[in-house]
Design a protein around this motif. Structure first.
Motif, mmCIF file in Angstrom:
data_model
loop_
_atom_site.group_PDB
_atom_site.id
_atom_site.type_symbol
_atom_site.label_atom_id
_atom_site.label_comp_id
_atom_site.label_asym_id
_atom_site.label_seq_id
_atom_site.Cartn_x
_atom_site.Cartn_y
_atom_site.Cartn_z
ATOM 1 N N SER A 46 -18.714 11.596 -7.268
ATOM 2 C CA SER A 46 -19.542 10.565 -7.893
ATOM 3 C C SER A 46 -19.415 9.238 -7.159
ATOM 4 O O SER A 46 -20.408 8.520 -6.962
ATOM 5 N N LEU A 47 -18.177 8.900 -6.759
ATOM 6 C CA LEU A 47 -17.952 7.645 -6.041
ATOM 7 C C LEU A 47 -18.727 7.633 -4.724
ATOM 8 O O LEU A 47 -19.392 6.635 -4.382
ATOM 9 N N LEU A 48 -18.674 8.733 -3.994
ATOM 10 C CA LEU A 48 -19.426 8.837 -2.742
ATOM 11 C C LEU A 48 -20.923 8.711 -2.990
ATOM 12 O O LEU A 48 -21.632 7.990 -2.274
ATOM 13 N N LEU A 49 -21.414 9.411 -4.000
ATOM 14 C CA LEU A 49 -22.849 9.398 -4.300
ATOM 15 C C LEU A 49 -23.328 7.999 -4.663
ATOM 16 O O LEU A 49 -24.366 7.534 -4.175
ATOM 17 N N VAL A 50 -22.561 7.307 -5.517
ATOM 18 C CA VAL A 50 -22.951 5.971 -5.955
ATOM 19 C C VAL A 50 -22.974 4.993 -4.783
ATOM 20 O O VAL A 50 -23.924 4.223 -4.610
ATOM 21 N N ILE A 51 -21.932 5.030 -3.953
ATOM 22 C CA ILE A 51 -21.845 4.075 -2.839
ATOM 23 C C ILE A 51 -22.906 4.346 -1.782
ATOM 24 O O ILE A 51 -23.564 3.425 -1.281
ATOM 25 N N LEU A 52 -23.119 5.615 -1.443
ATOM 26 C CA LEU A 52 -24.043 5.942 -0.361
ATOM 27 C C LEU A 52 -25.505 5.777 -0.762
ATOM 28 O O LEU A 52 -26.364 5.537 0.100
ATOM 29 N N THR A 53 -25.816 5.899 -2.059
ATOM 30 C CA THR A 53 -27.216 5.807 -2.499
ATOM 31 C C THR A 53 -27.600 4.415 -2.986
ATOM 32 O O THR A 53 -28.780 4.171 -3.231
ATOM 33 N N GLU A 54 -26.642 3.523 -3.115
ATOM 34 C CA GLU A 54 -26.930 2.168 -3.599
ATOM 35 C C GLU A 54 -26.711 1.174 -2.455
ATOM 36 O O GLU A 54 -25.589 0.927 -2.035
ATOM 37 N N ARG A 55 -27.804 0.608 -1.956
ATOM 38 C CA ARG A 55 -27.708 -0.283 -0.798
ATOM 39 C C ARG A 55 -26.874 -1.535 -1.091
ATOM 40 O O ARG A 55 -26.230 -2.086 -0.187
ATOM 41 N N SER A 56 -26.884 -1.997 -2.341
ATOM 42 C CA SER A 56 -26.114 -3.199 -2.677
ATOM 43 C C SER A 56 -24.614 -2.971 -2.557
ATOM 44 O O SER A 56 -23.843 -3.936 -2.490
ATOM 45 N N LEU A 57 -24.198 -1.699 -2.508
ATOM 46 C CA LEU A 57 -22.775 -1.374 -2.370
ATOM 47 C C LEU A 57 -22.381 -1.095 -0.915
ATOM 48 O O LEU A 57 -21.251 -0.679 -0.663
#
Length: 318
Positions: A46-57
Motif C-alpha cells: 500500500s505504501l508503494l502504491l500510494v507514493i508511486l501513484t500520487e505525484r504530490s508525494l
C-alpha cells in the motif's frame, strides 16, 4: 575426516529444519509469523502504491520510503514463504542454487536497507540543518543516483560471498538448523577452513553496517544540535516529530540485526533457538512495522491513503 566423506561439490539439496529445539511449537509460531507477513505485504504494498501513484508525494523523503518498502517486500518474500512451508508441511528441502540465491538476496537487501536508512538520515539533516538548499541538493537526479549507488554497493559487497561459499570443500552434511539460508550457516557445513568466510563477514559488518550506523548517529547528533537551537518550542516539536519515525525504524532495523550478527559469531553460550528466533524477527518485524510507523507519523501519506480509500469505497459498483 576420511576422504570418502569429503567432496569438492556441495550437496545437491539442503534441508532446513526450522527452529532447533522448538519443533513442537512450529505450528503455533507460524500463526504470528504468517500474520506479520500478511501485514508486511499489505502495508509495504500500500505504501508503494500510494507514493508511486500520487505525484504530490514524489518528494525526496517519500521516494526513499518507497525504496525502503520495496526492500522490505523483497526481504520478507525471500524468507517467510519457505519458513511457513517448513512450519506447516515440513518442506525444508532446498537446492544448493536456491539456497545460494536466498542467501544472496537476504544479505543484498540488508546492505541496501542500511544504505537507504543512511540516505534518509542525510535527507533529514539537509531538511533541518540547511532547509534553504533542500530542493537544490536533493533533486530527482540525485535521488536516482543514491538509489543506484545503494544497489551497486550492495551487489559489490555481497557477490564475493557466493564465491567464498563455492570455493569450500563440503562434507556429506546437508542439514541447516535454520529457517532460511545464510552465509555462515552454509559455510559451517564445509570440511575446509572457513576463516576467510568468517573474517569477510566480520569486515563487511564493521565497514558497511557499523559505519552506516555511526554516520546515521552523527547526522542525528547534528540534527539534535540544530533543533535545540531553534527559538520556538513549536518548531522544535515539529522538527523532532519529523525525525521520530525515522529513529524508530533505525532502532528496529539495527538492534536485532547487529545483536543477531555478533551473537551468532561470539555468543557461543547463547542457545541456538535464540539465534534463530532473533534472525526470524529481523526479517519479520521491521518489514511489518515500517509502513505502520510511517503511515501514522507521516501526515501526507496518511491523508493521501485515506483519501484514496474513500474514493475507492465511493465508486459505484456495477
Amino acid at each position: 575426516m576420511p576422504e570418502a566423506n569429503r567432496s569438492s561439490f556441495p550437496p545437491a539439496t539442503y534441508v532446513l529444519t526450522g527452529i532447533p529445539g522448538m519443533e513442537a511449537s512450529h505450528v503455533w509460531l507460524s500463526i504470528p509469523f504468517c500474520l506479520m507477513y500478511v501485514v508486511a505485504l499489505l502495508g509495504n504494498g500500500s505504501l508503494l502504491l500510494v507514493i508511486l501513484t500520487e505525484r504530490s508525494l514524489h518528494q525526496p523523503m517519500h521516494l526513499f520510503l518507497s525504496m525502503l518498502a520495496a526492500a522490505d517486500l523483497l526481504l520478507s518474500t525471500t524468507t517467510v514463504p519457505k519458513m511457513l512451508a517448513i512450519f506447516w508441511f515440513r518442506a525444508g528441502e532446498i537446492s544448493f542454487e536456491g539456497c545460494l540465491a536466498q542467501m544472496f538476496f537476504i544479505h543484498l537487501t540488508f546492505v541496501a536497507e542500511s544504505a537507504i536508512l543512511m540516505a534518509m538520515a542525510f535527507d533529514r539533516y539537509i531538511a533541518i540543518c540547511d532547509p534553504l538548499r533542500y530542493t537544490t541538493v536533493l533533486t530527482s537526479s540525485v535521488i536516482r543516483k543514491i538509489g543506484l549507488a545503494a544497489i551497486t554497493r550492495s551487489f559489490c559487497v555481497v557477490s564475493p560471498v557466493i564465491f567464498l561459499v563455492k570455493r569450500l570443500t563440503f562434507c556429506q552434511r546437508n542439514v541447516l538448523p535454520h529457517t532460511y539460508c545464510e552465509h555462515m550457516g552454509i559455510a559451517r557445513l564445509a570440511c575446509s577452513d572457513i576463516t576467510v568466510n568468517i573474517w569477510y563477514g566480520f569486515v563487511v559488518a564493521l565497514l558497511v553496517i557499523v559505519l552506516d550506523a555511526l554516520l546515521i548517529a552523527a547526522s542525528y547528533a547534528l540534527i539534535l544540535r540544530a533543533v535545540f537551537r531553534l527559538p520556538s518550542l513549536d518548531a522544535r516539536r515539529k522538527a523532532l516529530g519529523t525525525c521520530g519515525s525515522h529513529l524508530c525504524v533505525i532502532l528496529m532495523f539495527y538492534t536485532p540485526a547487529l545483536f543477531s550478527f555478533f551473537a551468532h559469531r561470539f555468543g557461543h553460550n547463547i542457545p541456538g533457538y535464540i539465534h534463530i528466533l532473533l534472525a526470524n524477527l529481523y526479517v519479520l518485524v521491521p518489514p511489518m512495522l515500517n509502513p505502520i510507523v510511517y503511515g501514522v507519523k507521516t501526515k501526507e501519506i496518511l491523508r493521501t491513503a485515506t483519501r484514496k480509500f474513500r474514493l475507492h469505497r465511493s465508486k459505484p459498483r456495477t
